[in-house]
Design a protein around this motif. Structure first.
Motif, PDB file in Angstrom:
ATOM      1  N   ARG A  88       0.897  -1.309  -0.116  1.00 44.33           N
ATOM      2  CA  ARG A  88      -0.126   0.043  -0.003  1.00 44.33           C
ATOM      3  C   ARG A  88       0.844   1.204   0.097  1.00 44.33           C
TER       4      ARG A  88
ATOM      5  N   ASN B  83       0.518   5.311   0.509  1.00 45.83           N
ATOM      6  CA  ASN B  83      -0.055   6.550   0.434  1.00 45.83           C
ATOM      7  C   ASN B  83       0.602   7.609   1.005  1.00 45.83           C
TER       8      ASN B  83
ATOM      9  N   TRP C   3      -0.644   5.155  11.400  1.00 45.74           N
ATOM     10  CA  TRP C   3      -2.025   4.390  11.132  1.00 45.74           C
ATOM     11  C   TRP C   3      -1.915   3.930   9.644  1.00 45.74           C
ATOM     12  N   LEU C   4      -1.504   4.901   8.578  1.00 47.63           N
ATOM     13  CA  LEU C   4      -1.634   4.343   7.339  1.00 47.63           C
ATOM     14  C   LEU C   4      -0.384   3.217   6.810  1.00 47.63           C
TER      15      LEU C   4
ATOM     16  N   ALA D 102      -2.107   0.058  10.278  1.00 46.27           N
ATOM     17  CA  ALA D 102      -3.359  -0.532  10.311  1.00 46.27           C
ATOM     18  C   ALA D 102      -3.792  -1.351   9.287  1.00 46.27           C
TER      19      ALA D 102
ATOM     20  N   SER E 120      -5.578  -2.145   7.014  1.00 40.65           N
ATOM     21  CA  SER E 120      -6.534  -1.555   6.327  1.00 40.65           C
ATOM     22  C   SER E 120      -6.326  -2.025   5.001  1.00 40.65           C
ATOM     23  N   TRP E 121      -7.381  -1.531   3.951  1.00 43.14           N
ATOM     24  CA  TRP E 121      -6.987  -1.854   2.465  1.00 43.14           C
ATOM     25  C   TRP E 121      -7.217  -0.316   1.619  1.00 43.14           C
ATOM     26  N   VAL E 122      -6.613   0.531   2.370  1.00 41.55           N
ATOM     27  CA  VAL E 122      -6.423   1.997   1.959  1.00 41.55           C
ATOM     28  C   VAL E 122      -5.089   1.839   1.113  1.00 41.55           C
ATOM     29  N   THR E 123      -5.312   2.778  -0.281  1.00 42.85           N
ATOM     30  CA  THR E 123      -3.861   2.577  -1.015  1.00 42.85           C
ATOM     31  C   THR E 123      -4.022   3.724  -1.990  1.00 42.85           C
TER      32      THR E 123
END
Length: 264
Positions: free
Chosen positions: A173, A175, A221-222, A225, A227-230
């Motif tokens: 990921r 970001n 956090w980025l 975590a 997460s599935w944030v990218t």
């Protein structure tokens, strides 16, 4: 027993600065951290305080960046889990009068350095890891006098999107965080100034500039975590991006009337 996670942070030479505090925040979560900066003495001081590793690295020199990430990987004896690029600096100047050298320096430090970092960090980051870059509100909101810096950061934010696509097959990921003014030691001559600081804060819906710790928490956090944030650039600016930038001319006038050299 699970091996501790590992991280590299490039741009961590200012005590209380964003890169420094980010390295501390990662270490506080049990992550083994390698830090690097152009001034290795300061990076070494940080490394000693968090039980990490320190390396010299000029972020604008691709061979330095490659050597840093490879040396950190060798020191850990394992791939990197989280890679954070915190190096960068504001460069001022108007389109009509900025020197070619300053224009190139702005892009070297605030864009090309991140390209080098993503390229070489991704080669040592494990599949499923994360890369986090540092943008600026100048990349999304025009600040008079900072066109080269804003242009470089806007390019960085597009880099995030392309990198997120290119490294998605490895589930890496990519970001960025996008702060406004940060309460670092270097910025406090402005932010703590009775008049200039108030002008800047007036455009921030939450009433003040972010702290290095608040920006660091967003970076962590980025990175960490599940997460599935990218491909995202996350504002950490107290809502400043929702309003106009502070009046740069008014700030300069306030600083001129009451110079930065004074202690606040």
């Amino acid at each position: 027993m699970a091996q501790p996670k590992t991280a590299i942070v490039l741009g961590a030479s200012e005590l209380g600065g964003t890169g420094w505090v980010t390295a501390e925040a990662l270490a506080a979560r049990g992550v083994r951290v390698a830090v690097a900066a152009r001034r290795v003495d300061k990076a070494a001081e940080l490394a000693r305080s968090i039980g990490g590793e320190a390396f010299q690295c000029d972020a604008t020199r691709e061979p330095d960046v490659e050597a840093f990430v490879r040396a950190a990987t060798a020191a850990f004896g394992a791939p990197i889990d989280y890679a954070v690029m915190a190096a960068g600096a504001g460069v001022s100047g108007m389109i009509d009068d900025i020197s070619d050298a300053e224009l190139r320096r702005s892009f070297d430090l605030n864009y090309f350095a991140s390209v080098y970092f993503v390229r070489h960090a991704a080669r040592v980051v494990r599949d499923g890891g994360a890369i986090v870059l540092m943008s600026s509100i100048a990349g999304t909101n025009a600040w008079p006098g900072y066109f080269s810096y804003g242009g470089a950061k806007a390019a960085l934010q597009m880099l995030v999107k392309y990198a997120a696509l290119e490294y998605a097959p490895r589930r890496i990921r990519v970001n960025a965080v996008c702060p406004g003014p940060i309460q670092t030691p270097a910025a406090m001559s402005l932010l703590a100034h009775p008049e200039a600081g108030a002008i800047a804060a007036a455009e921030m819906p939450l009433g003040r500039a972010s702290t290095p710790a608040e920006v660091a928490e967003a970076v962590v956090w980025l990175a960490m975590a599940p997460s599935w944030v990218t491909g995202e650039t996350v504002h950490v600016d107290g809502g400043l991006h929702l309003r106009r930038p502070p009046d740069v001319d008014a700030i300069r006038a306030a600083l001129k009337a009451r110079p930065r050299a004074e202690k606040y």
